[in-house]
Motif scaffolding. Structure first.
Motif, PDB file in Angstrom:
ATOM      1  N   VAL A  74       0.849  -1.200   0.000  1.00 60.23           N
ATOM      2  CA  VAL A  74       0.000   0.000   0.000  1.00 60.23           C
ATOM      3  C   VAL A  74       0.881   1.245   0.000  1.00 60.23           C
ATOM      4  O   VAL A  74       0.690   2.173  -0.787  1.00 60.23           O
ATOM      5  N   LEU A  75       1.892   1.215   0.861  1.00 61.40           N
ATOM      6  CA  LEU A  75       2.719   2.422   1.025  1.00 61.40           C
ATOM      7  C   LEU A  75       3.828   2.508  -0.018  1.00 61.40           C
ATOM      8  O   LEU A  75       4.458   3.551  -0.173  1.00 61.40           O
ATOM      9  N   ARG A  76       4.021   1.409  -0.752  1.00 58.32           N
ATOM     10  CA  ARG A  76       4.919   1.465  -1.908  1.00 58.32           C
ATOM     11  C   ARG A  76       4.181   2.184  -3.038  1.00 58.32           C
ATOM     12  O   ARG A  76       4.674   3.138  -3.627  1.00 58.32           O
ATOM     13  N   HIS A  77       2.953   1.724  -3.324  1.00 59.46           N
ATOM     14  CA  HIS A  77       2.187   2.326  -4.421  1.00 59.46           C
ATOM     15  C   HIS A  77       1.780   3.766  -4.121  1.00 59.46           C
ATOM     16  O   HIS A  77       1.638   4.569  -5.041  1.00 59.46           O
ATOM     17  N   SER A  78       1.574   4.076  -2.851  1.00 53.51           N
ATOM     18  CA  SER A  78       1.146   5.442  -2.511  1.00 53.51           C
ATOM     19  C   SER A  78       2.287   6.442  -2.666  1.00 53.51           C
ATOM     20  O   SER A  78       2.075   7.647  -2.622  1.00 53.51           O
ATOM     21  N   GLY A  79       3.518   5.900  -2.788  1.00 50.66           N
ATOM     22  CA  GLY A  79       4.681   6.784  -2.930  1.00 50.66           C
ATOM     23  C   GLY A  79       5.383   7.063  -1.608  1.00 50.66           C
ATOM     24  O   GLY A  79       6.424   7.729  -1.585  1.00 50.66           O
ATOM     25  N   THR A 276      -4.636   1.431  -8.465  1.00 51.39           N
ATOM     26  CA  THR A 276      -5.450   0.736  -9.459  1.00 51.39           C
ATOM     27  C   THR A 276      -4.572  -0.096 -10.385  1.00 51.39           C
ATOM     28  O   THR A 276      -3.508   0.359 -10.823  1.00 51.39           O
ATOM     29  N   LYS A 277      -5.019  -1.308 -10.653  1.00 56.67           N
ATOM     30  CA  LYS A 277      -4.271  -2.226 -11.525  1.00 56.67           C
ATOM     31  C   LYS A 277      -3.952  -1.549 -12.861  1.00 56.67           C
ATOM     32  O   LYS A 277      -4.786  -0.835 -13.415  1.00 56.67           O
ATOM     33  N   ASN A 278      -2.750  -1.801 -13.336  1.00 55.48           N
ATOM     34  CA  ASN A 278      -2.284  -1.256 -14.624  1.00 55.48           C
ATOM     35  C   ASN A 278      -2.230   0.267 -14.677  1.00 55.48           C
ATOM     36  O   ASN A 278      -2.324   0.858 -15.742  1.00 55.48           O
ATOM     37  N   GLN A 279      -2.132   0.883 -13.518  1.00 57.62           N
ATOM     38  CA  GLN A 279      -2.024   2.343 -13.518  1.00 57.62           C
ATOM     39  C   GLN A 279      -0.670   2.737 -12.959  1.00 57.62           C
ATOM     40  O   GLN A 279      -0.543   3.744 -12.284  1.00 57.62           O
ATOM     41  N   ARG A 280       0.342   1.907 -13.228  1.00 58.73           N
ATOM     42  CA  ARG A 280       1.615   2.116 -12.573  1.00 58.73           C
ATOM     43  C   ARG A 280       2.234   3.489 -12.841  1.00 58.73           C
ATOM     44  O   ARG A 280       2.960   4.023 -12.033  1.00 58.73           O
ATOM     45  N   GLU A 281       1.906   4.059 -13.972  1.00 62.15           N
ATOM     46  CA  GLU A 281       2.521   5.354 -14.290  1.00 62.15           C
ATOM     47  C   GLU A 281       2.099   6.437 -13.294  1.00 62.15           C
ATOM     48  O   GLU A 281       2.755   7.446 -13.160  1.00 62.15           O
ATOM     49  N   ALA A 287      10.149   1.617  -9.291  1.00 60.28           N
ATOM     50  CA  ALA A 287      10.562   0.395  -8.610  1.00 60.28           C
ATOM     51  C   ALA A 287       9.382  -0.518  -8.274  1.00 60.28           C
ATOM     52  O   ALA A 287       9.556  -1.615  -7.787  1.00 60.28           O
ATOM     53  N   VAL A 288       8.172  -0.077  -8.540  1.00 62.52           N
ATOM     54  CA  VAL A 288       7.006  -0.905  -8.243  1.00 62.52           C
ATOM     55  C   VAL A 288       6.892  -1.980  -9.310  1.00 62.52           C
ATOM     56  O   VAL A 288       6.771  -1.681 -10.483  1.00 62.52           O
ATOM     57  N   SER A 289       6.969  -3.248  -8.907  1.00 66.98           N
ATOM     58  CA  SER A 289       6.932  -4.301  -9.925  1.00 66.98           C
ATOM     59  C   SER A 289       5.493  -4.744 -10.166  1.00 66.98           C
ATOM     60  O   SER A 289       4.621  -4.550  -9.315  1.00 66.98           O
TER      61      SER A 289
END
Ligand code: GAP
Length: 449
Positions: A74-79, A276-281, A287-289
């Motif tokens: 959660v906190l990886r994706h949140s930045g 959200t899935k596939n919204q990595r940009e 670094a988020v895999s």
């Protein structure tokens, strides 16, 4: 007049049981405090006032109470893993560590200018999960309550059929490994937040931001922090959190200086997009895999397809609110007879003790029984804490209750036994009036709400 120094507030807080240093008998724990018998009442009343205005009195906000332990993803994706840090410097002379943006070139302890260059220090606390301490199984203690509102977005949408504009409110603990906790409960490592994530259609976000600034000024005013005491700081580019397009800080003159009480941010679609899935940009980090990704689509479907709402977030610190309310209420007054009294002019709904019932004589069975019955009757109103206090010294009782902000003291005496009247003494005016005991409940209730 607010307190003239933080020391005055700290002394009152300790003496009367509002706030204690945590783990005090073992030397304390830096940046951590406990709220005592009166502190817990005041803090609960402040939180209840927030919840009432945010959830109960509105038609467009739901509540949430989520876990503190948070999956690192959660906190990886949140930045937060990448950007939630403060600049740390070491003093090469005395080996102490400081936040570089709180210094002016010299070590505050030894005065040396021999400091290392600043490097980022992540503020999140980690803790091991499960019985094997292999370093890989860990969770974060959340650094803000907001993220679990975002990760529960779809659950809440499915459960309530809400559509923007609507919000989700939460009150709860947050943890930050502050490099230099200081100024009493102003900057601590364990604190509470009152956060609203208000989801709005894109394009209406700036308008909602301004609406929420107004609404929050109005609320603080109702808690006894006048709006003319709050300064609005529109946080400039380069100084905002990584997710924010615009932030307005409500700045309050704490005894140690003008500082942030609450921040109101336009978080755009950053968080819902990042989870959200596939919204990595959307995520700040490359670094988020992909196998780290959520399986969710945090968006709203309407006639035009899927839309990711924007988020306006009023985020207030409970502990800072507690300090501001206490500071505004604190006053030392010189009385006509030349003595002084310390009085907390707290709004009645925030006062830790709503009323104290004082029997004039503590060894008199009739007076004691009548006073106990009155206390029980007032407590049954559900207005908060009502004290029965049988010290027998009414004057001292009044002074003690002035100092902790009790709006009413009710004295039961010999006359009460004859004509069923009691004396009610008002904290602010110090005026005493004789009331019929049967009218007391309505009198107090009317003035507490
Ligand atoms: N979710 C947004 C957020 O957490 P923030 O400005 O970092 O934004 C919001 O924190 C509020 O939380 C602040 O305005 C402040 O009142 C409170 N707060 C933040 N750090 C704190 C600390 N170390 N000690 C006490 N309160 C703190």
């Amino acid at each position: 007049m607010p307190a003239s120094s933080m020391e005055e507030l700290v002394a009152l807080a300790k003496r009367r049981g509002f706030v204690f240093q945590a783990s005090e008998i073992y030397g304390g724990l830096q940046g951590v405090y406990d709220y005592g018998p009166l502190g817990v009442e005041l803090k609960n009343n402040l939180k209840a006032a927030w919840w009432r205005s945010m959830v109960h009195e509105r038609d467009d906000v739901e509540g949430l109470d989520s876990a503190i332990l948070t999956n690192p993803k959660v906190l990886r994706h949140s930045g937060h893993e990448e950007t939630f840090s403060d600049p740390l410097v070491d003093c090469r002379e005395c080996k102490s560590r400081w936040r570089s943006d709180h210094l002016n070139g010299r070590c505050p302890r030894c005065g040396s200018a021999d400091l290392t260059p600043p490097r980022p220090f992540n503020l999140m606390f980690k803790t091991g999960i499960g019985p094997v301490d292999d370093g890989a199984s860990f969770a974060y203690l959340r650094p803000e309550t907001a993220q679990s509102i975002f990760t529960n977005f779809k659950n809440i949408l499915d459960a309530t059929s809400r559509r923007p504009p609507f919000g989700v409110a939460q009150i709860g603990k947050a943890f930050r490994n502050e490099i230099t906790p200081r100024n009493f409960v102003f900057r601590v490592r364990e604190f509470e937040q009152m956060e609203l994530e208000f989801f709005v259609p894109p394009g209406t976000d700036q308008e909602w931001l301004e609406r929420w600034v107004e609404e929050r000024l109005r609320w603080w005013d109702a808690q006894g922090v006048p709006r003319e005491r709050l300064e609005l700081l529109r946080v400039p580019d380069g100084e905002r959190a990584h997710y924010s397009k615009a932030t307005v800080d409500l700045m309050y003159p704490f005894p140690h200086g003008l500082e942030e009480l609450e921040g109101i941010a336009n978080r755009t679609d950053f968080d819902l997009g990042s989870h959200t899935k596939n919204q990595r940009e959307m995520a700040v980090t490359a670094a988020v895999s992909s196998n780290d990704e959520s399986n969710a689509r945090l968006a709203v479907r309407d006639d035009n397809g899927w839309t990711v709402p924007y988020v306006i977030e009023p985020s207030a610190g409970v502990d800072r609110g507690f300090l501001a309310v206490l500071n505004e209420a604190y006053s030392v007054e010189r009385l006509e007879n030349g003595t002084e009294r310390t009085v907390l002019r707290l709004r009645a709904h925030l006062a830790p003790v709503k009323a104290a019932v004082l029997p004039l004589k503590r060894n008199h069975d009739g007076i004691m029984a009548r006073a106990r019955a009155l206390k029980a009757q007032l407590a049954a109103l559900g207005i908060g804490r009502v004290l029965f206090e049988n010290t027998g010294n009414i004057g001292k009782g009044y002074r003690r209750h002035d100092e902790v902000g009790t709006p009413f003291c009710v004295t039961v005496d010999f006359q009460t036994l004859e004509d069923e009247t009691v004396t009610v003494r008002d904290r602010d005016t110090m005026r005493q009036e004789r009331l019929n005991a049967a009218a007391l409940a309505a009198y107090v209730q009317e003035r507490i709400a």
